[in-house]
Design a protein around this motif. Structure first.
Motif, PDB file in Angstrom:
ATOM      1  N   LYS A  54       0.818  -1.221   0.000  1.00  0.00           N
ATOM      2  CA  LYS A  54       0.000   0.000   0.000  1.00  0.00           C
ATOM      3  C   LYS A  54       0.853   1.273   0.000  1.00  0.00           C
ATOM      4  O   LYS A  54       1.944   1.319   0.556  1.00  0.00           O
ATOM      5  N   CYS A  78       1.628   5.319   0.868  1.00  0.00           N
ATOM      6  CA  CYS A  78       1.375   6.246   1.982  1.00  0.00           C
ATOM      7  C   CYS A  78       0.148   7.106   1.678  1.00  0.00           C
ATOM      8  O   CYS A  78      -0.529   7.562   2.602  1.00  0.00           O
ATOM      9  N   CYS A 131      -2.866   5.940   3.404  1.00  0.00           N
ATOM     10  CA  CYS A 131      -2.709   5.671   4.837  1.00  0.00           C
ATOM     11  C   CYS A 131      -3.194   6.837   5.678  1.00  0.00           C
ATOM     12  O   CYS A 131      -2.885   7.997   5.391  1.00  0.00           O
ATOM     13  N   CYS A 149       3.413  10.640  10.073  1.00  0.00           N
ATOM     14  CA  CYS A 149       4.060   9.336  10.252  1.00  0.00           C
ATOM     15  C   CYS A 149       5.523   9.483  10.667  1.00  0.00           C
ATOM     16  O   CYS A 149       6.295  10.177  10.011  1.00  0.00           O
ATOM     17  N   ARG A 169      10.114   3.682   5.707  1.00  0.00           N
ATOM     18  CA  ARG A 169       8.705   3.297   5.534  1.00  0.00           C
ATOM     19  C   ARG A 169       8.417   2.119   6.446  1.00  0.00           C
ATOM     20  O   ARG A 169       9.320   1.424   6.889  1.00  0.00           O
ATOM     21  N   CYS A 170       7.129   1.899   6.658  1.00  0.00           N
ATOM     22  CA  CYS A 170       6.743   0.842   7.595  1.00  0.00           C
ATOM     23  C   CYS A 170       6.849  -0.557   6.984  1.00  0.00           C
ATOM     24  O   CYS A 170       7.090  -1.514   7.677  1.00  0.00           O
TER      25      CYS A 170
HETATM   26  S1  SF4 Z   1       5.195   4.682   5.990  1.00  0.00           S
HETATM   27 FE1  SF4 Z   1       3.765   5.732   7.368  1.00  0.00          FE
HETATM   28  S2  SF4 Z   1       2.362   6.894   6.054  1.00  0.00           S
HETATM   29 FE2  SF4 Z   1       3.414   5.354   4.763  1.00  0.00          FE
HETATM   30  S3  SF4 Z   1       2.029   3.548   4.768  1.00  0.00           S
HETATM   31 FE3  SF4 Z   1       3.510   3.232   6.448  1.00  0.00          FE
HETATM   32  S4  SF4 Z   1       2.513   4.110   8.297  1.00  0.00           S
HETATM   33 FE4  SF4 Z   1       1.398   4.892   6.489  1.00  0.00          FE
END
Ligand code: SF4
Length: 221
Positions: free
Chosen positions: A200, A202, A205, A211, A219-220
């Motif tokens: 997915k 950002c 999100c 974030c 990134r997550c």
């Molecule tokens: S990096 Fe941050 S903003 Fe992007 S998808 Fe992951 S939690 Fe969401």
């Protein structure tokens, strides 16, 4: 807050993190950022297609452009639709970067890193704006032509699909290079079903804008 992710920009410049930058360099980064934001004229264009599948083959729209390579098909595997997204910082940014490079090597390097990070933000903003018009859809991150086995030769197909030359002044040279140079073109998948975290964007999100991963240039997923 600036439109440029500082941690991403520093990574492009070759620094290992915010804490590794001395005060003098940090002031120069601020100065270059201000000038870049004045010079750049960010623009973007996008268009949504239904994905048509014929066995293992994927097409953008019925009888449309076939997407080549396994990686892009894998990227779109959970999606019913796909968006071609093209964004650019404009030819004015190219001129600005050249001027910075000629005036001072360090300013040139810093400005180039900032522009690369800014181009990513503009690309994410393009996808966010598109999602704003597509209530209920989630998006994957934008998979750029030339990434993995998605052939660079498909850049000109993607540009034609969004009429990028006429609408935002983006073209592809015979070498495959995009002009203006700080341009991103690729394909994002769109789905009404939830997407897993690795795929997915950002832009999909609810943490976007606050974030901690993004603030630190990571990134997550
Ligand atoms: S990096 Fe941050 S903003 Fe992007 S998808 Fe992951 S939690 Fe969401």
């Amino acid at each position: 807050m600036s439109e440029i992710n500082r941690a991403d920009a520093l990574r492009y410049m070759g620094f290992r993190g915010l804490e590794t930058v001395d005060e003098r360099t940090s002031a120069l980064v601020d100065e270059c950022e201000k000038k870049l934001l004045e010079a750049a004229k960010p623009r973007f264009v996008s268009r949504v297609f239904d994905i048509f599948r014929d066995g293992e083959r994927f097409f953008l729209g019925e009888n449309g452009v076939e997407l080549l390579g396994e990686d892009i098909k894998n990227h779109l595997k959970s999606c019913e639709k796909a968006a071609v997204v093209c964004s650019t910082l404009s030819a004015d940014t190219d001129k600005f970067l050249k001027k910075q490079e000629l005036s001072d090597a360090l300013s040139g390097l810093i400005s180039d890193g900032l522009a690369s990070a800014y181009a990513e933000t503009v690309s994410e903003n393009a996808l966010s704006e598109l999602l704003g018009q597509m209530k209920g859809y989630n998006a994957t991150w934008i998979f750029a032509a030339g990434y993995g086995d998605f052939p660079l030769e498909q850049v000109s197909d993607l540009l034609a699909l969004v009429d990028a030359g006429r609408k935002i002044g983006v073209t592809c040279l015979s070498s495959g290079m995009l002009t203006p140079c700080k341009t991103i073109v690729g394909v994002a998948g769109l789905s009404e079903k939830p997407l897993n975290i690795a795929e997915k964007s950002c832009a999909s999100c609810k943490m976007q804008g606050k974030c901690e991963f993004r603030k630190n240039g990571t990134r997550c997923g």
